[in-house]
Design a protein around this motif. Structure first.
Motif, PDB file in Angstrom:
ATOM      1  N   ALA A 174      44.973 -11.372  26.405  1.00  0.00           N
ATOM      2  CA  ALA A 174      46.325 -11.936  26.366  1.00  0.00           C
ATOM      3  C   ALA A 174      47.364 -10.860  26.639  1.00  0.00           C
ATOM      4  N   ALA A 175      47.202  -9.683  26.025  1.00  0.00           N
ATOM      5  CA  ALA A 175      48.158  -8.593  26.255  1.00  0.00           C
ATOM      6  C   ALA A 175      48.134  -8.148  27.718  1.00  0.00           C
ATOM      7  N   ARG A 176      46.928  -8.022  28.266  1.00  0.00           N
ATOM      8  CA  ARG A 176      46.807  -7.597  29.664  1.00  0.00           C
ATOM      9  C   ARG A 176      47.420  -8.629  30.599  1.00  0.00           C
ATOM     10  N   TRP A 177      47.196  -9.910  30.326  1.00  0.00           N
ATOM     11  CA  TRP A 177      47.769 -10.979  31.151  1.00  0.00           C
ATOM     12  C   TRP A 177      49.288 -10.927  31.116  1.00  0.00           C
ATOM     13  N   MET A 178      49.858 -10.706  29.958  1.00  0.00           N
ATOM     14  CA  MET A 178      51.317 -10.613  29.855  1.00  0.00           C
ATOM     15  C   MET A 178      51.849  -9.441  30.681  1.00  0.00           C
ATOM     16  N   ALA A 179      51.149  -8.318  30.638  1.00  0.00           N
ATOM     17  CA  ALA A 179      51.607  -7.134  31.370  1.00  0.00           C
ATOM     18  C   ALA A 179      51.385  -7.272  32.872  1.00  0.00           C
ATOM     19  N   GLU A 180      50.183  -7.719  33.260  1.00  0.00           N
ATOM     20  CA  GLU A 180      49.841  -7.764  34.677  1.00  0.00           C
ATOM     21  C   GLU A 180      50.464  -8.941  35.406  1.00  0.00           C
ATOM     22  N   ARG A 181      50.392 -10.120  34.808  1.00  0.00           N
ATOM     23  CA  ARG A 181      50.799 -11.349  35.508  1.00  0.00           C
ATOM     24  C   ARG A 181      52.256 -11.727  35.245  1.00  0.00           C
ATOM     25  N   GLN A 182      52.789 -11.353  34.085  1.00  0.00           N
ATOM     26  CA  GLN A 182      54.132 -11.791  33.723  1.00  0.00           C
ATOM     27  C   GLN A 182      55.147 -10.651  33.676  1.00  0.00           C
ATOM     28  N   GLY A 183      54.708  -9.437  33.893  1.00  0.00           N
ATOM     29  CA  GLY A 183      55.618  -8.298  33.958  1.00  0.00           C
ATOM     30  C   GLY A 183      56.236  -7.903  32.629  1.00  0.00           C
ATOM     31  N   ILE A 184      55.595  -8.276  31.521  1.00  0.00           N
ATOM     32  CA  ILE A 184      56.129  -7.904  30.208  1.00  0.00           C
ATOM     33  C   ILE A 184      55.936  -6.397  30.011  1.00  0.00           C
ATOM     34  N   ARG A 185      56.970  -5.753  29.485  1.00  0.00           N
ATOM     35  CA  ARG A 185      56.938  -4.296  29.329  1.00  0.00           C
ATOM     36  C   ARG A 185      57.214  -3.843  27.896  1.00  0.00           C
ATOM     37  N   GLN A 186      57.274  -4.776  26.965  1.00  0.00           N
ATOM     38  CA  GLN A 186      57.400  -4.401  25.562  1.00  0.00           C
ATOM     39  C   GLN A 186      56.628  -5.415  24.722  1.00  0.00           C
ATOM     40  N   PHE A 187      55.956  -4.902  23.705  1.00  0.00           N
ATOM     41  CA  PHE A 187      55.025  -5.709  22.928  1.00  0.00           C
ATOM     42  C   PHE A 187      55.203  -5.456  21.445  1.00  0.00           C
ATOM     43  N   ILE A 188      55.034  -6.517  20.668  1.00  0.00           N
ATOM     44  CA  ILE A 188      55.087  -6.443  19.211  1.00  0.00           C
ATOM     45  C   ILE A 188      53.746  -6.948  18.696  1.00  0.00           C
TER      46      ILE A 188
END
Length: 273
Positions: free
Chosen positions: A63-77
């Protein structure tokens, strides 16, 4: 034989801890004999205990990888981050985006003692020692790293089943999601007893009573409530948006991935519109 770690202040090594039991099952070293014994009592009734633990960890990472790779998310909690393990959240997302920032949140004193293992040298990570049931305090500390005007990925895996109904876990999740910018994502995994053998349910209940931790596995409908107001992401290509057993989320072959250990959990990912 690996020597047991010293017990940090605030840690009672004579009472098993869910975080340390999980660490042991994943092959970690931040645990004590009492944790290993408790985990083995569960394993005696459920040989797929290790599979269940890794199913959850793998979902968190996917899920974290998908958010970073596919959705461009750059900050995580990462709330309820647990003890350091191979491929922690920042290790996963920074392979895609080295500049990604990760805030870890947990209230376990054992985790506080080993927080240095979660800290990146470049200042892109922080560890917040706080209780998720106090969202205002948690959010205030997160502002030192997280920009709440920009989308973020909120990971709450294997933690909400430690909050009782009286503690209103659904309201807590809503409070955190409300603080996030539109375009943010929420990933949740949650233990369930749906369809599990009675012997496993009994063994798990007895062990968690010994840990003195709240333990509240929930059925699918109650897990779905956490995503109220969010756009649930289809768990795999061709699927309808849904909360599912964890193994199938992000799987290339959902049928093969839906192992017995996967059935210990429900989970999903939702987008804040």
């Amino acid at each position: 034989m690996v020597e047991d770690p010293p017990a940090p202040p605030g840690v009672d090594p004579t009472i098993p801890s869910p975080a340390r039991m999980y660490d042991y099952v994943l092959g970690g070293t931040h645990n004590f004999p009492v944790d290993r014994e408790a985990a083995e009592r569960v394993r005696a009734q459920a040989p797929d205990l290790k599979d269940a633990a890794w199913v959850n960890r793998a979902f968190h990472q996917r899920a974290a990888r998908w958010m970073a790779e596919r959705q461009g998310i750059r900050q995580f909690i990462d709330i309820g981050s647990g003890l350091p393990t191979p491929s922690n959240t920042h290790g996963v997302v920074q392979r895609t985006a080295p500049e990604a920032r990760v805030a870890y949140v947990d209230n376990d004193p054992m985790i506080r003692a080993y927080a240095s293992e979660l800290l990146a040298e470049d200042g892109t990570t922080i560890v917040v020692t706080a209780d998720l049931r106090e969202p205002d305090a948690v959010l205030e500390e997160l502002r030192t790293l997280i920009d709440f005007d920009q989308p973020a990925g909120l990971l709450m895996t294997a933690v909400l089943h430690f909050v009782s109904d009286e503690g209103d876990p659904w309201g807590l999740v809503a409070r955190y999601v409300d603080a996030l910018a539109p375009g943010s994502y929420l990933a949740i995994s949650h233990a369930t007893y749906d369809g599990l053998p009675p012997r496993l349910v009994q063994a798990s209940t007895e062990v968690y009573e010994q840990t003195k931790a709240d333990w509240h596995p929930r059925p699918r409908g109650e897990v779905e409530r956490f995503f109220t107001g969010l756009q649930i992401v289809p768990p795999y290509k061709g699927a309808e948006p849904a909360v599912t057993h964890l193994g199938v989320w992000g799987a290339e072959d959902p049928e093969l991935a839906d192992s017995d250990g996967s059935h210990w959990w429900y989970g999903g990912v939702g987008r804040r519109p």
